[in-house]
Design a protein around this motif. Structure first.
Motif, PDB file in Angstrom:
ATOM      1  N   MET A 124     -10.448 -21.651   1.482  1.00  0.00           N
ATOM      2  CA  MET A 124     -10.518 -20.227   1.697  1.00  0.00           C
ATOM      3  C   MET A 124     -11.465 -19.611   0.674  1.00  0.00           C
ATOM      4  O   MET A 124     -11.510 -20.023  -0.468  1.00  0.00           O
ATOM      5  N   SER A 125     -12.215 -18.614   1.099  1.00  0.00           N
ATOM      6  CA  SER A 125     -13.153 -17.963   0.195  1.00  0.00           C
ATOM      7  C   SER A 125     -12.438 -16.900  -0.631  1.00  0.00           C
ATOM      8  O   SER A 125     -11.351 -16.438  -0.283  1.00  0.00           O
ATOM      9  N   ALA A 126     -13.071 -16.516  -1.704  1.00  0.00           N
ATOM     10  CA  ALA A 126     -12.495 -15.534  -2.621  1.00  0.00           C
ATOM     11  C   ALA A 126     -12.391 -14.170  -1.961  1.00  0.00           C
ATOM     12  O   ALA A 126     -13.190 -13.819  -1.091  1.00  0.00           O
ATOM     13  N   VAL A 127     -11.400 -13.407  -2.396  1.00  0.00           N
ATOM     14  CA  VAL A 127     -11.197 -12.040  -1.939  1.00  0.00           C
ATOM     15  C   VAL A 127     -11.538 -11.125  -3.111  1.00  0.00           C
ATOM     16  O   VAL A 127     -11.020 -11.312  -4.211  1.00  0.00           O
ATOM     17  N   VAL A 128     -12.414 -10.147  -2.877  1.00  0.00           N
ATOM     18  CA  VAL A 128     -12.815  -9.228  -3.938  1.00  0.00           C
ATOM     19  C   VAL A 128     -12.243  -7.844  -3.631  1.00  0.00           C
ATOM     20  O   VAL A 128     -12.489  -7.292  -2.563  1.00  0.00           O
ATOM     21  N   LEU A 129     -11.477  -7.319  -4.581  1.00  0.00           N
ATOM     22  CA  LEU A 129     -10.925  -5.970  -4.474  1.00  0.00           C
ATOM     23  C   LEU A 129     -11.653  -5.085  -5.472  1.00  0.00           C
ATOM     24  O   LEU A 129     -11.867  -5.477  -6.619  1.00  0.00           O
ATOM     25  N   ARG A 130     -12.004  -3.880  -5.025  1.00  0.00           N
ATOM     26  CA  ARG A 130     -12.673  -2.922  -5.907  1.00  0.00           C
ATOM     27  C   ARG A 130     -11.867  -1.635  -5.944  1.00  0.00           C
ATOM     28  O   ARG A 130     -11.375  -1.174  -4.917  1.00  0.00           O
ATOM     29  N   GLY A 131     -11.746  -1.077  -7.136  1.00  0.00           N
ATOM     30  CA  GLY A 131     -11.003   0.162  -7.289  1.00  0.00           C
ATOM     31  C   GLY A 131     -11.418   0.855  -8.564  1.00  0.00           C
ATOM     32  O   GLY A 131     -12.461   0.546  -9.143  1.00  0.00           O
ATOM     33  N   GLY A 132     -10.598   1.783  -8.995  1.00  0.00           N
ATOM     34  CA  GLY A 132     -10.909   2.501 -10.215  1.00  0.00           C
ATOM     35  C   GLY A 132      -9.929   3.617 -10.472  1.00  0.00           C
ATOM     36  O   GLY A 132      -8.938   3.780  -9.759  1.00  0.00           O
ATOM     37  N   CYS A 133     -10.237   4.392 -11.486  1.00  0.00           N
ATOM     38  CA  CYS A 133      -9.391   5.521 -11.841  1.00  0.00           C
ATOM     39  C   CYS A 133      -9.686   6.691 -10.904  1.00  0.00           C
ATOM     40  O   CYS A 133     -10.638   6.652 -10.125  1.00  0.00           O
ATOM     41  N   ARG A 134      -8.882   7.732 -11.012  1.00  0.00           N
ATOM     42  CA  ARG A 134      -9.030   8.893 -10.117  1.00  0.00           C
ATOM     43  C   ARG A 134     -10.347   9.627 -10.313  1.00  0.00           C
ATOM     44  O   ARG A 134     -10.887  10.194  -9.358  1.00  0.00           O
ATOM     45  N   CYS A 135     -10.895   9.644 -11.520  1.00  0.00           N
ATOM     46  CA  CYS A 135     -12.127  10.404 -11.774  1.00  0.00           C
ATOM     47  C   CYS A 135     -13.391   9.548 -11.758  1.00  0.00           C
ATOM     48  O   CYS A 135     -14.482  10.054 -11.985  1.00  0.00           O
TER      49      CYS A 135
END
Length: 143
Positions: free
Chosen positions: A1-12
């Motif tokens: 299975m290939s890697a899963v990349v999640l992107r996120g951050g803070c509210r501002c």
């Protein structure tokens, strides 16, 4: 299975975070720490000992570092909006970390499970972190 990349951050958007996981997000069960510090900040900790965690900040002043509980780990939050992003601890010259699962909008994780790390000894906490947390962690400053 290939890697899963999640992107996120803070509210501002002063802090961005990227987690590369070796399984689908639904295979991970975030740990909802029952201490008052984590509960007040809506934290549920996600980690993958085989994954990669990358925090990107515009400036060093964008991230607030504080210590709680046993005082061994740094909790990192946005200095502007207060979003609790991650917790990190340097052990044996390597940075280990877990990320607050709530900073990944739309990610579908397994239901959160309660955790009570304050009942562990300092040594047991560090051993647990070595086993569970991201062992490849990078903090970058772009500004």
């Amino acid at each position: 299975m290939s890697a899963v990349v999640l992107r996120g951050g803070c509210r501002c958007a002063a802090l961005a975070i990227e987690a590369t996981l070796d399984r689908p997000a639904s295979a991970y069960t975030p740990r909802a720490c029952d201490c008052s510090f984590c509960r007040e900040r809506d934290a549920a900790w996600l980690s993958d000992s085989n994954g990669v965690l990358r925090l990107v900040q515009r400036d060093d002043a964008d991230a607030l570092h504080c210590r709680q509980g046993s005082g061994q780990a740094d909790f990192i939050a946005c200095a502007h909006c207060g979003t609790l992003m991650m917790v990190a601890c340097e052990m044996d010259g390597r940075l280990y970390a877990a990320v607050n699962a709530h900073v990944f909008p739309g990610a579908q994780f397994a239901p959160e499970q309660p955790a009570s790390p304050q009942h562990l000894s300092p040594e047991a906490k560090r051993e647990r972190w070595r086993q569970l947390w991201f062992a490849e962690v990078c903090v970058e400053t772009t500004g």
